[in-house]
Design an enzyme around this catalytic site. Structure first.
Site, PDB file in Angstrom:
ATOM      1  N   ASP A  82      77.750  34.196  36.678  1.00  0.00           N
ATOM      2  CA  ASP A  82      78.066  32.807  36.338  1.00  0.00           C
ATOM      3  C   ASP A  82      78.027  32.599  34.817  1.00  0.00           C
ATOM      4  O   ASP A  82      77.258  33.267  34.117  1.00  0.00           O
ATOM      5  CB  ASP A  82      77.052  31.884  37.028  1.00  0.00           C
ATOM      6  CG  ASP A  82      77.558  30.452  37.099  1.00  0.00           C
ATOM      7  OD1 ASP A  82      78.757  30.216  36.857  1.00  0.00           O
ATOM      8  OD2 ASP A  82      76.751  29.559  37.396  1.00  0.00           O
TER       9      ASP A  82
ATOM     10  N   HIS B  45      86.647  34.560  31.709  1.00  0.00           N
ATOM     11  CA  HIS B  45      86.825  35.484  32.838  1.00  0.00           C
ATOM     12  C   HIS B  45      87.286  36.850  32.326  1.00  0.00           C
ATOM     13  O   HIS B  45      86.862  37.890  32.827  1.00  0.00           O
ATOM     14  CB  HIS B  45      87.838  34.928  33.840  1.00  0.00           C
ATOM     15  CG  HIS B  45      87.384  33.648  34.499  1.00  0.00           C
ATOM     16  ND1 HIS B  45      86.097  33.458  34.956  1.00  0.00           N
ATOM     17  CD2 HIS B  45      88.041  32.493  34.772  1.00  0.00           C
ATOM     18  CE1 HIS B  45      85.998  32.255  35.488  1.00  0.00           C
ATOM     19  NE2 HIS B  45      87.155  31.645  35.377  1.00  0.00           N
TER      20      HIS B  45
ATOM     21  N   LEU C  76      78.002  55.855  42.919  1.00  0.00           N
ATOM     22  CA  LEU C  76      77.798  54.422  43.168  1.00  0.00           C
ATOM     23  C   LEU C  76      78.967  53.828  43.959  1.00  0.00           C
ATOM     24  O   LEU C  76      80.109  54.225  43.745  1.00  0.00           O
ATOM     25  CB  LEU C  76      77.724  53.709  41.799  1.00  0.00           C
ATOM     26  CG  LEU C  76      77.584  52.183  41.839  1.00  0.00           C
ATOM     27  CD1 LEU C  76      76.131  51.799  42.142  1.00  0.00           C
ATOM     28  CD2 LEU C  76      78.003  51.561  40.505  1.00  0.00           C
TER      29      LEU C  76
HETATM   30  C1  FPP Z   1      81.684  32.108  37.346  1.00  0.00           C
HETATM   31  O1  FPP Z   1      81.841  31.571  36.058  1.00  0.00           O
HETATM   32  C2  FPP Z   1      82.559  33.216  37.569  1.00  0.00           C
HETATM   33  C3  FPP Z   1      83.539  33.280  38.499  1.00  0.00           C
HETATM   34  C4  FPP Z   1      83.894  32.181  39.411  1.00  0.00           C
HETATM   35  C5  FPP Z   1      84.366  34.451  38.666  1.00  0.00           C
HETATM   36  C6  FPP Z   1      83.752  35.752  38.263  1.00  0.00           C
HETATM   37  C7  FPP Z   1      84.825  36.497  37.656  1.00  0.00           C
HETATM   38  C8  FPP Z   1      84.691  37.424  36.684  1.00  0.00           C
HETATM   39  C9  FPP Z   1      83.418  37.912  36.162  1.00  0.00           C
HETATM   40  C10 FPP Z   1      85.882  37.987  36.057  1.00  0.00           C
HETATM   41  C11 FPP Z   1      86.820  38.626  36.979  1.00  0.00           C
HETATM   42  C12 FPP Z   1      86.220  39.822  37.595  1.00  0.00           C
HETATM   43  C13 FPP Z   1      86.876  40.944  37.776  1.00  0.00           C
HETATM   44  C14 FPP Z   1      86.180  42.057  38.407  1.00  0.00           C
HETATM   45  C15 FPP Z   1      88.260  41.128  37.358  1.00  0.00           C
HETATM   46  P1  FPP Z   1      82.245  30.061  35.920  1.00  0.00           P
HETATM   47  O2  FPP Z   1      83.700  29.980  35.702  1.00  0.00           O
HETATM   48  O3  FPP Z   1      81.756  29.276  37.101  1.00  0.00           O
HETATM   49  O4  FPP Z   1      81.459  29.665  34.630  1.00  0.00           O
HETATM   50  P2  FPP Z   1      80.815  28.238  34.287  1.00  0.00           P
HETATM   51  O5  FPP Z   1      79.662  28.049  35.233  1.00  0.00           O
HETATM   52  O6  FPP Z   1      80.369  28.405  32.879  1.00  0.00           O
HETATM   53  O7  FPP Z   1      81.897  27.219  34.461  1.00  0.00           O
END
Ligand code: FPP
Length: 226
Positions: free
Chosen positions: A13, A30, A125
């Protein structure tokens, strides 16, 4: 005996806030987050004790986000997986998706299945990406599949029917919030929980190493006595 680390699960997050803090669009977070996925996965692949790393990449609830962000995440995932293949093979990492990928486009489903197939023989892994994943949805799909096969629902049969039955040892959430957000609820029944203020794009192998060291010091009782 020191605690064994077989399964680490991470709620990644804070991507959006990381980008906004730098005056960038949320999706840039992201992109950076995907780079961190690679660093953390490679780090885990070196620790031979760690068998599985499960990362929450797209939840069943993430469809509620603006179309632009959802589309960006789908495209990022597709391109990223294709680029990642040599890294998986070099490091003997097996890729496995959990979640209901039938909700994705045929193109993305094909990419996911292709990378799963090409890394099937890897023995190190297992990196498991939770994609269109939600714990409640997983349990419902598992129960339905047992009913369809006329198998009695027991703790053992249900556990086996889940997308992954491996119990989580360490559950980490970055980004400062302290909640589980429908992630691996069954598998985390006895997980040790670690919450960090660090936003996912700033999370490092050093911080993970320090979590692993703290985990080793915990006395795990699994409901029993010492
Ligand atoms: C949460 O951050 C993250 C997500 C909803 C998606 C996780 C995705 C990635 C780490 C990148 C893509 C992954 C791969 C493997 C290609 P948020 O957007 O909710 O952040 P915030 O809480 O600051 O709004």
């Amino acid at each position: 005996m020191r605690n064994e680390i077989r399964h680490i699960a991470i709620i990644m997050d804070g991507n959006g806030r990381w980008a906004e803090a730098q005056g960038k669009k949320r999706v840039k977070g992201h992109e950076k987050g995907a780079e961190v996925v690679r660093d953390i996965t490679t780090f885990c692949s070196i620790h031979k004790e760690i068998e599985r790393l499960t990362l929450y990449a797209f939840s069943t609830e993430n469809w509620k986000r603006p179309k632009y962000e959802v589309d960006f995440l789908m495209k990022l995932l597709d391109g990223w997986l294709k680029k990642e293949l040599p890294i998986y093979l070099e490091n003997d990492i097996r890729f496995k998706a959990i979640g209901d990928i039938s909700g994705f486009s045929t193109k993305l489903q094909k990419t996911i299945q292709d990378i799963e197939k090409k890394t099937l023989a890897c023995k190190g892994l297992t990196q498991s990406l939770a994609l269109n994943y939600g714990s409640k949805d997983e349990v419902i799909r598992a129960v339905k599949s047992l009913i369809k096969q006329n198998i009695e629902v027991t703790e053992a049969s249900l556990e086996y029917a889940l997308d992954t039955s491996m119990p989580v040892d360490i559950l980490i959430r970055s980004g400062g919030d302290k909640r589980l957000s429908n992630f691996l609820l069954w598998q985390s029944a006895y997980a040790e929980l670690f919450f960090t203020e660090t936003l996912w794009p700033d999370f490092t192998p050093d911080e993970l190493q320090s979590i692993l060291e703290n985990f080793k010091k915990i006395e795990r009782r699994f409901g029993g006595l010492k």
